[in-house]
Write an enzyme that holds these catalytic residues in place. Structure first.
Site, PDB file in Angstrom:
ATOM      1  CD  GLU A   1      -7.026   2.242   2.301  1.00 54.14           C
ATOM      2  OE1 GLU A   1      -6.058   2.484   2.968  1.00 54.14           O
ATOM      3  OE2 GLU A   1      -7.396   2.975   1.535  1.00 54.14           O
TER       4      GLU A   1
ATOM      5  NE  ARG B   1      -4.640   3.437  -1.653  1.00 55.40           N
ATOM      6  CZ  ARG B   1      -4.138   4.446  -1.340  1.00 55.40           C
ATOM      7  NH1 ARG B   1      -2.903   4.549  -0.550  1.00 55.40           N
ATOM      8  NH2 ARG B   1      -4.738   5.557  -1.345  1.00 55.40           N
TER       9      ARG B   1
ATOM     10  CG  ASN C   1      -2.099   1.093   0.997  1.00 49.58           C
ATOM     11  OD1 ASN C   1      -1.739   2.200   0.598  1.00 49.58           O
ATOM     12  ND2 ASN C   1      -2.894   0.834   2.173  1.00 49.58           N
TER      13      ASN C   1
ATOM     14  CG  HIS D   1     -10.368   7.762   0.433  1.00 45.99           C
ATOM     15  ND1 HIS D   1     -10.545   9.134   0.932  1.00 45.99           N
ATOM     16  CD2 HIS D   1      -9.021   7.898   0.515  1.00 45.99           C
ATOM     17  CE1 HIS D   1      -9.647   9.547   1.375  1.00 45.99           C
ATOM     18  NE2 HIS D   1      -8.922   9.031   0.991  1.00 45.99           N
TER      19      HIS D   1
ATOM     20  NE  ARG E   1      -5.014  15.169  -0.740  1.00 46.79           N
ATOM     21  CZ  ARG E   1      -5.409  14.037  -0.575  1.00 46.79           C
ATOM     22  NH1 ARG E   1      -6.502  13.666  -1.100  1.00 46.79           N
ATOM     23  NH2 ARG E   1      -4.570  13.386  -0.067  1.00 46.79           N
TER      24      ARG E   1
END
Ligand code: ADP
Length: 399
Positions: A382, A89, A7, A178, A239
């Protein structure tokens, strides 16, 4: 069988090795038997590595040549078992990858066509695939799970953007991100509630450094806040989230901004960091707000306001809401954020149980008994989800 999960982000690489016994385990997250974290935030400096394994003591070291191939060689030397599957990922799969896929040379070529849509993620993630192939050889099959894939079900009114018609020919549309986390958390929520996912209308709030919401109806993503890139939607750590695009035109025309300057300011200097002038890390913002810093308080209020406003907006895509689910670094760990969002959504009937909310709840209902919609805090697994999806894609031949 052993499944190795990569990942990778722009500043770090997380790796997990799972001992995978078979299909029966698919629905219950399990712990990795080996995990590694590599911080390569400064690509020219030594990379810092931490490796933990059930079988040996923690290793902490620096690797002076932070090229991916040498990092992978060092990591592989500490694995307690050889993997049969390597799973990656990949942030952007465009409109070509709606599911986990074997990373054949052709699939890698296709994934590379989205490199310019996610320049700080896709190239590095695909470089890891190349280097892992050299390291492990062809016997280890490699699979990719795409952050965009879960949102491949968005209806046209959600994914088409209101720009000129020719944007569609250029692939400019909402993709959403996501997805691995939203999918994992939605399935886990149904499991925790003892309900069939097909009967639930959920909003999952992934609040980490990057933040996004997904509206999920019957297990399918029907609306989400991130867009063509992970810049859209909620106020995030560094962000901006959604802002008037006219600002960009103004900065280019009046202040001579280049694409690189816009990229740096919108991605690295905005959000909590920009508003507070202190940090993009929610813990630091909370500390500063608690000691009376007005800009930090403003950052907190704007962050939680942005989550609440977008939740209310997404309810229209679901026609109602059964549960609002908080996950990721902030969602799992900040009672202050969950409480502030709940207060702003009280008009919808949401009521948080303060005692439960303050007791570090994980994988738990946190709304007051008898109130609807429910609220939950659920851990995002995840890496386990990546392994689960790759195992399923690899099929029964591996059982
Ligand atoms: P990433 O998106 O990089 O995976 P994480 O999911 O780890 O990030 O989330 C990082 C965010 O979680 C940071 O803003 C951090 O401050 C926040 N966070 C972690 N622990 C807490 C906590 N106890 N209280 C508030 N915020 C927290």
């Amino acid at each position: 069988m052993h499944i190795l999960v990569f990942n990778a982000g722009s500043s770090s690489l997380k790796c997990h090795l799972f001992d995978w016994m078979g299909v029966a385990e698919h629905d219950t997250p399990k712990s990795a038997i080996w995990r590694a974290h590599v911080d390569w935030s400064r690509r020219s400096a030594p990379a810092r590595m931490t490796i933990e394994s059930a079988a040996s003591t923690k290793i902490e070291e620096e690797i002076s040549k932070p090229e991916i191939a040498s990092i992978l060689r060092r990591l592989a030397a500490t694995l307690p078992a050889s993997p049969e599957l390597a799973c990656h990922r990949i942030v952007h799969g465009g409109s070509l990858f709606a599911h986990a896929a074997e990373l054949t040379p052709e699939a890698q070529r296709k994934a590379m066509t989205f490199n310019h849509f996610a320049p700080s993620h896709n190239p590095i993630q695909l470089e890891i695939v190349d280097d892992a192939e050299v390291l492990f050889g062809p016997k280890v099959r490699q699979f990719g799970v795409f952050d965009t894939a879960f949102h491949a079900t968005l209806p046209p009114e959600e994914y088409v953007l209101a720009g000129p018609h020719h944007w569609r020919d250029r692939g400019i549309r909402r993709y959403g991100f996501h997805g691995i986390s939203h999918q994992n958390v939605s399935r886990r929520t149904a499991q925790l509630l003892g309900r069939d996912l097909r009967d639930l209308r959920l909003i999952t709030a992934h609040l980490g450094n990057g933040c996004s919401l997904a509206a999920i109806e019957g297990g399918i993503s029907v609306a989400t806040t991130m867009g063509f890139t992970p810049l859209d939607g909620l106020v995030m750590g560094t962000r901006s989230g959604s802002i008037d695009p006219g600002i960009l035109i103004h900065l280019v025309r009046q202040h001579g901004y280049s694409a690189e300057m816009l990229d740096a300011e919108l991605n690295k200097e905005s959000g909590l960091k920009g508003i507070s002038g202190i940090s993009g890390d929610m813990r630091e913002v909370l500390d500063a707000a608690a000691s009376g810093n007005n800009d930090a308080q403003l950052a907190f209020d704007m962050f939680t306001g942005s989550v609440a406003r977008h939740v209310a907006g997404l309810v229209t895509a679901l026609g109602g809401l059964d549960a609002l689910v908080f996950t990721a670094g902030i969602g799992e760990n900040s009672p202050e954020v969950r409480d502030a969002v709940a207060r702003k959504l009280r008009f919808m009937g949401i009521e948080i149980d303060q005692e439960v909310n303050n007791s570090k709840p994980i994988d738990q209902v946190i709304s007051k008994t008898g109130t609807r919609p429910l609220m939950l805090a659920v851990r995002s697994e995840e890496d386990w989800e990546i392994a689960r999806q790759c195992f399923a894609a690899a099929g029964s031949m591996l059982c």
